[in-house]
Design a protein around this motif. Sequence first.
Motif, mmCIF file in Angstrom:
data_model
loop_
_atom_site.group_PDB
_atom_site.id
_atom_site.type_symbol
_atom_site.label_atom_id
_atom_site.label_comp_id
_atom_site.label_asym_id
_atom_site.label_seq_id
_atom_site.Cartn_x
_atom_site.Cartn_y
_atom_site.Cartn_z
ATOM 1 N N ALA A 1 22.025 -7.546 -52.962
ATOM 2 C CA ALA A 1 22.504 -7.733 -51.589
ATOM 3 C C ALA A 1 21.414 -7.520 -50.550
ATOM 4 N N SER A 2 20.374 -6.759 -50.881
ATOM 5 C CA SER A 2 19.349 -6.426 -49.897
ATOM 6 C C SER A 2 18.101 -7.297 -49.970
ATOM 7 N N VAL A 3 17.979 -8.139 -50.967
ATOM 8 C CA VAL A 3 16.744 -8.907 -51.164
ATOM 9 C C VAL A 3 16.597 -9.973 -50.091
ATOM 10 N N ARG A 4 15.389 -10.057 -49.508
ATOM 11 C CA ARG A 4 15.074 -11.020 -48.466
ATOM 12 C C ARG A 4 14.001 -11.972 -48.979
ATOM 13 N N ARG A 5 14.217 -13.247 -48.820
ATOM 14 C CA ARG A 5 13.207 -14.266 -49.065
ATOM 15 C C ARG A 5 13.230 -15.214 -47.875
ATOM 16 N N TYR B 1 4.650 -14.393 -41.098
ATOM 17 C CA TYR B 1 5.059 -15.710 -41.587
ATOM 18 C C TYR B 1 5.475 -16.675 -40.491
ATOM 19 N N ASP B 2 5.134 -16.371 -39.252
ATOM 20 C CA ASP B 2 5.375 -17.278 -38.135
ATOM 21 C C ASP B 2 6.850 -17.683 -38.073
ATOM 22 N N ASN B 3 7.184 -18.950 -38.297
ATOM 23 C CA ASN B 3 8.552 -19.425 -38.067
ATOM 24 C C ASN B 3 9.390 -19.483 -39.337
ATOM 25 N N TYR B 4 8.962 -18.839 -40.406
ATOM 26 C CA TYR B 4 9.765 -18.809 -41.636
ATOM 27 C C TYR B 4 11.137 -18.186 -41.354
ATOM 28 N N ARG B 5 12.168 -18.775 -41.943
ATOM 29 C CA ARG B 5 13.534 -18.288 -41.806
ATOM 30 C C ARG B 5 14.001 -17.637 -43.108
ATOM 31 N N VAL B 6 14.972 -16.766 -42.984
ATOM 32 C CA VAL B 6 15.462 -15.974 -44.119
ATOM 33 C C VAL B 6 16.454 -16.767 -44.961
ATOM 34 N N PHE B 7 16.342 -16.617 -46.289
ATOM 35 C CA PHE B 7 17.481 -16.959 -47.154
ATOM 36 C C PHE B 7 17.787 -15.774 -48.057
ATOM 37 N N ARG B 8 19.058 -15.674 -48.467
ATOM 38 C CA ARG B 8 19.569 -14.474 -49.121
ATOM 39 C C ARG B 8 20.392 -14.805 -50.367
#
Length: 248
Positions: free
Chosen positions: A191-195, A171-178
């Motif tokens: 608590a463990s899900v990553r998007r 995903y190149d430069n995609y950043r995480v939200f939680r």
Amino acid sequence: MTDFELARIPAGSVTMHDARRKLKRTVALEQFEIGVYPVTEEQFAEVLGIAAAHPRRPARDLSWLRSIRFCNAASEWEGLDPAYSFDGEDVTWHVDSDGYRLPTEAEWEYACRAGSTTPHYGLLTDVAWTSADGVSSPQNIGGKLPNLNGLFDTLGNVWEWCWDLLDPARYDNYRVFRGGGFADDSWNVRASVRRGGAPRMHHDDVGMRLARGGFDSVEAAQGWSAKVDHERAMSATSTPLGWTPQQR
């Protein structure tokens, strides 16, 4: 004057799970601070000089880049050294800075879990606004029970941006939200899900939570490393069928 209420999180460790690569890693964390609540519309509006339609609701529809810039604005508001510098849209985190910043992904999960090892730190109906509540927008902060760190709304209400890259090989430069949001079912509010999303992306259920803490290191802190990001971007191993690695 805007007051960002922070909780001091003691040093410890958290085990992170990379589902795509089927890897687990244990991250040792130094003490840091993190917001008791997500940043509200009122706080966002006061710092940036804009209007707030719903002062006690989490600020939302925020891109990662706007969240990063808000961190710097909040630091300047309080006379702290900004944590980030910019070269166009390339962002550098100065990890020794005492200014406001986004939590790393490891910090976020460690603070959210508050010692729990299950998907939720309490009965979900008691601790999180989700689709089960039948609401059509984020709710005022603090309306559900906190976790054992005294943090509210880490699960549900709005997703929260973190500093880290999601999966740079794919995903190149995609950043995480939680954390999940008000419209998500229980499977996504764990608590463990990553998007994640691109730095300019914004959705109506993604907001932010401030963190603070400087560290005596260079390009690495609290489970994040610029070197590891580079290595992950170059790795095409264990790529699921149908996924094409980013070209470098």
